[in-house]
Structure formats: structure tokens, C-alpha cells
Design a protein around this motif. Structure first.
Motif, PDB file in Angstrom:
ATOM      1  N   THR A  14       0.819  -1.207   0.000  1.00 21.11           N
ATOM      2  CA  THR A  14       0.000   0.000   0.000  1.00 21.11           C
ATOM      3  C   THR A  14       0.848   1.250   0.000  1.00 21.11           C
ATOM      4  N   GLN A  15       2.118   1.149  -0.393  1.00 23.25           N
ATOM      5  CA  GLN A  15       2.994   2.311  -0.356  1.00 23.25           C
ATOM      6  C   GLN A  15       3.935   2.311  -1.547  1.00 23.25           C
ATOM      7  N   HIS A  94       1.535   6.304   2.908  1.00 25.76           N
ATOM      8  CA  HIS A  94       1.052   5.511   1.780  1.00 25.76           C
ATOM      9  C   HIS A  94       1.790   5.830   0.495  1.00 25.76           C
ATOM     10  N   ASN A 127      -1.151   0.521   7.516  1.00 26.55           N
ATOM     11  CA  ASN A 127      -0.998  -0.109   6.201  1.00 26.55           C
ATOM     12  C   ASN A 127      -1.076  -1.631   6.277  1.00 26.55           C
ATOM     13  N   HIS A 131      -5.636  -1.834   6.696  1.00 27.34           N
ATOM     14  CA  HIS A 131      -5.960  -1.965   5.282  1.00 27.34           C
ATOM     15  C   HIS A 131      -6.082  -3.425   4.850  1.00 27.34           C
ATOM     16  N   PRO A 278      -4.997   2.370  -2.258  1.00 25.15           N
ATOM     17  CA  PRO A 278      -4.311   3.104  -1.187  1.00 25.15           C
ATOM     18  C   PRO A 278      -2.974   3.708  -1.576  1.00 25.15           C
ATOM     19  N   ASN A 279      -2.373   3.242  -2.690  1.00 21.34           N
ATOM     20  CA  ASN A 279      -1.079   3.800  -3.079  1.00 21.34           C
ATOM     21  C   ASN A 279      -1.197   4.883  -4.151  1.00 21.34           C
TER      22      ASN A 279
END
Length: 330
Positions: A14-15, A94, A127, A131, A278-279
Motif C-alpha cells: 500500500t505504499q 502511503h 498499512n 488496510h 491506497p497507493n
């Protein structure tokens, strides 16, 4: 009793990644120019708000000796810039803000001072847990941890019911870092030394009362606010089998679509699209919400006012009862 979830040190899905030097791949992910070394020029707003937060703290600190007991009246006002700093932290954890690894590392150390907590610890709790396990028993901040009949207590005390589990996940993450010693350990150390060193200096120069009034308590209120926001965004929503991606149920989160709110919180009100992708950079969320979420979501989950929703849900008339918790809106 809090559910323990194993924290892993694998690459965070997610990053965005960040490299020590700018590369074509990292630039292409940035969706913006390299102004000030930023991956996306929209983050100038985040830097401006963070600077305003430090300016407010500095002004409160300077005025504290002259205002006497009245200086404490400024402490609750400090919640606003502190909460916005939490929104910046959420977005930055994120999607990295800088192309350059050293700039990103330095920024996160400064952001830790603004937040009042090492920002790296946001990743395992948010994260890697929330998530991945949204509103399931493994989600350490799931909203059914509070179910008071007196509805205001669910809003006011939610934070205190989830914070032990948050601390547990953070502690597990730190222990794993110490065992495996990955690069993230250095980030935590840098952030912790910067943060607690700054706190020690401030206490030595201004005393504990000045520190509490100007720095610690406003920051604590900001963290209280950003974690409490979870009950606003997920309580009474569906539980999606797919946690992210195009198959995620958009009804698994509530959105606050007020343009003013989203300007200052950098689109933290658009929560369905954030969980779906999310990213993605926060600056894309308003457009993506209109395209991907709005045509499919229950219209009642697009709220025009966060304050209005909070008031009528948790205070008067208190419409969302404990029996409706974690269930799809009818």
C-alpha cells in the motif's frame, strides 16, 4: 481483549517505493513535477500546512510566559494544526513525498516531530493491519470494540478502546525490527532520536508545563482525532471480502465530500477510493471518487458534512445504534 496480528517486514503493497536517487520509474509513479524534489507538486500544500503547524506551536510557545493560565486556552486550538499534521502523515505513509531517499528520510524525521510519534510506526498499524483486515476480527481498530447504549460514549471513548491494540502492534513491529534489523529499523531510530531529542530540549528550556500546553497535548489531541475518524468512516458500513482493488465493495467505507474539509485534510474524506487504491496519490482521489465510487456506492455513504454526521449519529438523535455496527447501511 485485543487480537494480536503478526506483523511482517515484507514490502508494503500500500505504499510507493522510494530510491536513493531519482529514477525514471520513480518519477513516473510520482504523477507530478519534481518541484522542491517532490514526487507530486500538490504536496506543496502539505509542506505549507506542516510549516503552519510549526509556526503555531512556536507562537504558542513564545506567548506562553506572558499569558499565564490563559495560555492553556490556546491548547485546544492546537488540535486543528495537529490533526492536519496527522492527515499529512497518513498520506505520506502511503505514498512517499520525495524522489530522493535522503530527503524522504529527513522529512519523515521532521514529520515525526510534528506528529509527536515516530511516523514509521504508522505502517504496521495502519498499512499492514487496518488496510489488510478492515473491520474483521484481525483489524485492531475495528469499530465494534465500542458498543455503548449511550451513543456519545461510542464516539468519545473509541480511541481509548483501540489504543492498547495499536500499542501492541507497534511493539510487535519494533521487536521484529530488532530481530531482523532491516533498513526500516534505522528509520525508526532516526525518527525517535529526532523526536525525543527535540522534546528533551524543549522541556529543558521551557519546563514541563509549557511543553505539555504547547506541544504534547495538542499533538495528543490530533492523534485522538485521526484515530477516532475511523469510527466515522467505517461504522455501519459493509465488510468487503476484497480489501482493495476494483473488486472492493465501495460501501465498506463512508466518505465526507465537503470540498473545504478535503482541501485542508488533503482529500482524507474520500475513504472508499483510498481503500480501493491506497497507493494512489491523494490529489487523484476526488476525481477517482466521482468516476469509480459515486456510481456504485449507497448515496447515504457520501456525507456532505463530517461535523453534521458526527452530531446526528453520536449525539442527536444518535441514529446508528450498536445493533447496526459493522453492518451494511439499509
Amino acid at each position: 481483549m485485543a487480537t494480536t496480528t503478526t506483523t511482517t517486514l515484507t514490502k508494503d503493497p500500500t505504499q510507493h517505493a522510494v530510491s536513493r536517487t531519482a529514477s525514471p520509474a520513480s518519477i513516473s509513479r510520482g504523477e507530478g513535477s519534481s518541484y522542491l524534489g517532490l514526487k507530486n507538486s500538490a504536496d506543496v500544500r502539505a509542506l505549507a500546512i506542516l510549516s503552519a503547524k510549526f509556526a503555531w506551536v512556536a507562537a504558542h510557545w513564545a506567548l506562553f510566559p506572558y499569558l499565564g493560565k490563559w495560555a492553556w486556552l490556546l491548547t485546544p486550538i492546537g488540535f486543528v494544526p495537529a490533526f492536519l499534521t496527522c492527515c499529512i502523515t497518513h498520506n505520506a505513509m502511503h505514498c512517499n513525498m520525495f524522489h530522493n531517499w535522503y530527503l524522504e528520510t529527513g522529512f519523515r524525521a521532521v514529520l515525526s516531530v510534528g506528529l509527536g510519534h515516530p511516523v514509521q510506526l504508522y505502517i504496521p498499524t495502519h498499512n499492514h493491519n487496518h488496510h489488510v483486515h478492515t473491520q474483521t476480527p484481525e483489524d485492531h481498530i475495528r469499530t465494534d470494540k465500542v458498543a455503548f447504549r449511550f451513543q456519545p460514549l461510542n464516539f468519545l471513548l473509541y480511541f481509548f478502546h483501540i489504543i492498547p491494540a495499536v500499542a501492541e502492534v507497534e511493539g510487535e513491529y519494533i521487536r521484529e525490527l530488532l530481530r531482523k534489523r532491516p533498513p526500516a529499523l534505522a528509520k525508526v531510530i532516526i525518527q525517535a532520536v529526532t523526536l525525543y531529542g527535540t522534546w528533551a530540549l524543549l522541556i529543558s528550556q521551557g519546563g514541563i508545563q509549557r511543553f505539555l500546553a504547547c506541544v504534547y497535548l495538542p499533538g495528543y489531541l490530533g492523534i485522538y482525532g485521526i484515530l477516532t475518524m475511523n469510527i466515522l468512516q467505517h461504522d455501519g458500513c459493509s465488510v468487503s471480502e476484497a480489501r482493495q482493488g476494483k473488486n472492493m465493495d465501495p460501501n465498506s467505507a463512508r466518505n465526507f465530500v465537503d470540498p473545504s474539509l478535503n482541501y485542508f485534510t488533503m482529500n482524507n474524506g474520500y475513504h472508499s477510493i483510498h481503500h480501493m487504491y491506497p497507493n494512489k496519490h491523494w490529489s487523484t482521489y476526488a476525481k477517482l471518487h466521482e468516476e469509480l465510487i459515486k456510481p456504485h456506492i449507497d448515496p447515504k455513504l457520501d456525507e456532505p458534512s463530517m461535523i453534521g454526521y458526527t452530531w446526528r449519529t453520536f449525539f442527536w438523535p444518535g441514529m446508528l445504534t450498536p445493533a447496526n455496527r459493522a453492518k451494511k447501511v439499509e
